[in-house]
Design an enzyme around this catalytic site. Sequence first.
Site, PDB file in Angstrom:
ATOM      1  N   THR A 176      54.974   0.305 -64.301  1.00 45.49           N
ATOM      2  CA  THR A 176      54.346  -0.760 -63.501  1.00 45.49           C
ATOM      3  C   THR A 176      52.984  -1.002 -64.111  1.00 45.49           C
ATOM      4  O   THR A 176      52.491  -0.157 -64.856  1.00 45.49           O
ATOM      5  CB  THR A 176      54.180  -0.297 -62.026  1.00 45.49           C
ATOM      6  OG1 THR A 176      55.430  -0.397 -61.352  1.00 45.49           O
ATOM      7  CG2 THR A 176      53.184  -1.099 -61.238  1.00 45.49           C
ATOM      8  N   ARG A 204      66.882  -5.132 -55.038  1.00 47.08           N
ATOM      9  CA  ARG A 204      65.996  -4.037 -54.583  1.00 47.08           C
ATOM     10  C   ARG A 204      64.524  -4.451 -54.773  1.00 47.08           C
ATOM     11  O   ARG A 204      64.136  -4.977 -55.804  1.00 47.08           O
ATOM     12  CB  ARG A 204      66.295  -2.775 -55.390  1.00 47.08           C
ATOM     13  CG  ARG A 204      65.372  -1.606 -55.066  1.00 47.08           C
ATOM     14  CD  ARG A 204      64.203  -1.519 -56.027  1.00 47.08           C
ATOM     15  NE  ARG A 204      63.357  -0.365 -55.770  1.00 47.08           N
ATOM     16  CZ  ARG A 204      62.190  -0.151 -56.374  1.00 47.08           C
ATOM     17  NH1 ARG A 204      61.740  -1.009 -57.261  1.00 47.08           N
ATOM     18  NH2 ARG A 204      61.473   0.905 -56.088  1.00 47.08           N
ATOM     19  N   VAL A 205      63.707  -4.202 -53.784  1.00 51.86           N
ATOM     20  CA  VAL A 205      62.272  -4.469 -53.881  1.00 51.86           C
ATOM     21  C   VAL A 205      61.528  -3.171 -53.639  1.00 51.86           C
ATOM     22  O   VAL A 205      61.842  -2.432 -52.701  1.00 51.86           O
ATOM     23  CB  VAL A 205      61.835  -5.538 -52.847  1.00 51.86           C
ATOM     24  CG1 VAL A 205      60.327  -5.704 -52.856  1.00 51.86           C
ATOM     25  CG2 VAL A 205      62.516  -6.874 -53.141  1.00 51.86           C
ATOM     26  N   GLY A 206      60.539  -2.897 -54.485  1.00 56.47           N
ATOM     27  CA  GLY A 206      59.768  -1.663 -54.359  1.00 56.47           C
ATOM     28  C   GLY A 206      58.445  -1.876 -53.646  1.00 56.47           C
ATOM     29  O   GLY A 206      58.283  -2.823 -52.849  1.00 56.47           O
ATOM     30  N   ASP A 207      57.496  -1.006 -53.925  1.00 54.46           N
ATOM     31  CA  ASP A 207      56.208  -1.031 -53.234  1.00 54.46           C
ATOM     32  C   ASP A 207      55.223  -2.033 -53.819  1.00 54.46           C
ATOM     33  O   ASP A 207      54.290  -2.453 -53.133  1.00 54.46           O
ATOM     34  CB  ASP A 207      55.562   0.357 -53.285  1.00 54.46           C
ATOM     35  CG  ASP A 207      55.286   0.777 -54.728  1.00 54.46           C
ATOM     36  OD1 ASP A 207      56.178   0.571 -55.595  1.00 54.46           O
ATOM     37  OD2 ASP A 207      54.192   1.296 -55.001  1.00 54.46           O
ATOM     38  N   THR A 227      51.656   3.455 -58.750  1.00 53.20           N
ATOM     39  CA  THR A 227      52.832   3.483 -59.619  1.00 53.20           C
ATOM     40  C   THR A 227      53.671   4.721 -59.318  1.00 53.20           C
ATOM     41  O   THR A 227      53.120   5.793 -59.054  1.00 53.20           O
ATOM     42  CB  THR A 227      52.449   3.439 -61.108  1.00 53.20           C
ATOM     43  OG1 THR A 227      53.617   3.728 -61.893  1.00 53.20           O
ATOM     44  CG2 THR A 227      51.358   4.440 -61.461  1.00 53.20           C
ATOM     45  N   GLY A 228      54.982   4.544 -59.403  1.00 56.66           N
ATOM     46  CA  GLY A 228      55.917   5.625 -59.081  1.00 56.66           C
ATOM     47  C   GLY A 228      57.031   5.030 -58.241  1.00 56.66           C
ATOM     48  O   GLY A 228      56.976   3.848 -57.884  1.00 56.66           O
ATOM     49  N   GLY A 230      58.884   3.358 -55.810  1.00 59.41           N
ATOM     50  CA  GLY A 230      58.272   2.600 -54.733  1.00 59.41           C
ATOM     51  C   GLY A 230      58.714   2.975 -53.333  1.00 59.41           C
ATOM     52  O   GLY A 230      57.940   2.857 -52.381  1.00 59.41           O
TER      53      GLY A 230
HETATM   54  N1  ASP Z   1      56.402   1.262 -58.134  1.00 56.60           N
HETATM   55  C1  ASP Z   1      57.385   0.573 -58.937  1.00 56.60           C
HETATM   56  C2  ASP Z   1      58.562   0.234 -58.079  1.00 56.60           C
HETATM   57  O1  ASP Z   1      59.006   1.073 -57.330  1.00 56.60           O
HETATM   58  C3  ASP Z   1      57.851   1.355 -60.115  1.00 56.60           C
HETATM   59  C4  ASP Z   1      56.848   2.215 -60.813  1.00 56.60           C
HETATM   60  O2  ASP Z   1      55.664   2.116 -60.648  1.00 56.60           O
HETATM   61  O3  ASP Z   1      57.247   3.030 -61.618  1.00 56.60           O
HETATM   62  O4  ASP Z   1      59.086  -0.842 -58.204  1.00 56.60           O
END
Ligand code: ASP
Length: 318
Positions: A176, A204-207, A227-228, A230
């Site tokens: 991200t 799919r939608v993340g954070d 980041t990570g 979500g």
């Molecule tokens: N946070 C992002 C998501 O979940 C992915 C990431 O940062 O690695 O879409």
Amino acid sequence: MSGLALGLHGGCGTLDRSLMSEAEWAEARDHIAGALSAGWSVLKAGGAALDAVQATIMVLEDSPHFNAGHGAALTEASTHELDASIMDGATRAAGAVCATTRIRNPITAARALLDGGQVLMLTGPAADRFAEKAGLAMVEPSYFTTQRRVDTLAGLKRRAAEGTSSKASEAEKHGTVGAVARDAKGHLAAGTSTGGFNNKPVGRVGDSPIIGAGTYARDGVCAVSCTGMGEYFIRNVAAYDVAARIIYGGARLEDAAGTLVHDVIASHGIGAGMIALGATGDPVAPFNTLGMYRGWVGSDGEMVVATHQELFRRGQAA
Ligand code: ASP
């Protein structure tokens, strides 16, 4: 210039050092430095934190090295669905898009929604149509695809067939980009842009586009971009939780951000990182993975770029 500050992350899914040549690592670091220069020149000219965040993220979206814009992750159907959000700490106005497929720089569409001041978030085809109508740069979806992402998707599908998905590295899984800034008036802003995780289900939608989860900014408190995976940042309302620890608990920024990354999110057994900036002081960039693409320009004007543990000092930001 005292008071000004800018920080960015390019995701906590940093590749293992052996997976790219020295020339490629140097190029990734140059792109981080270029993104910082773009944001810093806005701040130095007296521009708004919000504009600096957008300028910084656009450079990262254009780079193939990060999972946002060109070089974004592929869904399980080999398509791209991009998410982004941006927030103004002065007014707490925000804009967000998710599952966009044709907006060259999704952060510009998030910004256009923020400026519109009404609808905060648009999804999928509606977001694409909004961006087109707003005159933003549009591209064919293939613009976002790089060979590295195609190979990564094939590798993840192979792992799934072999039953070894849990052995996938952080870099195989996700990434991200995000930025935080403080301008000469002391205003804060934060933004985040992503392709989500590799091999994600369609829809799919993340954070990253969720205000309070992947992105949050509030003047006098903090600006945060995460980041990570979500899902865990949404479940823990991570970006806002950093702010809440400061507002209600009187925590210091580095303690609040560090607790989220090393305790709260890490308790789920996943890789995590964030870039965060307070009402005063320099950005902090905690992460619990092998590395996190990151960089900042502090109050002394010195630019720092990093991918793994070591920091590369770039001298004074231009
Ligand atoms: N946070 C992002 C998501 O979940 C992915 C990431 O940062 O690695 O879409």
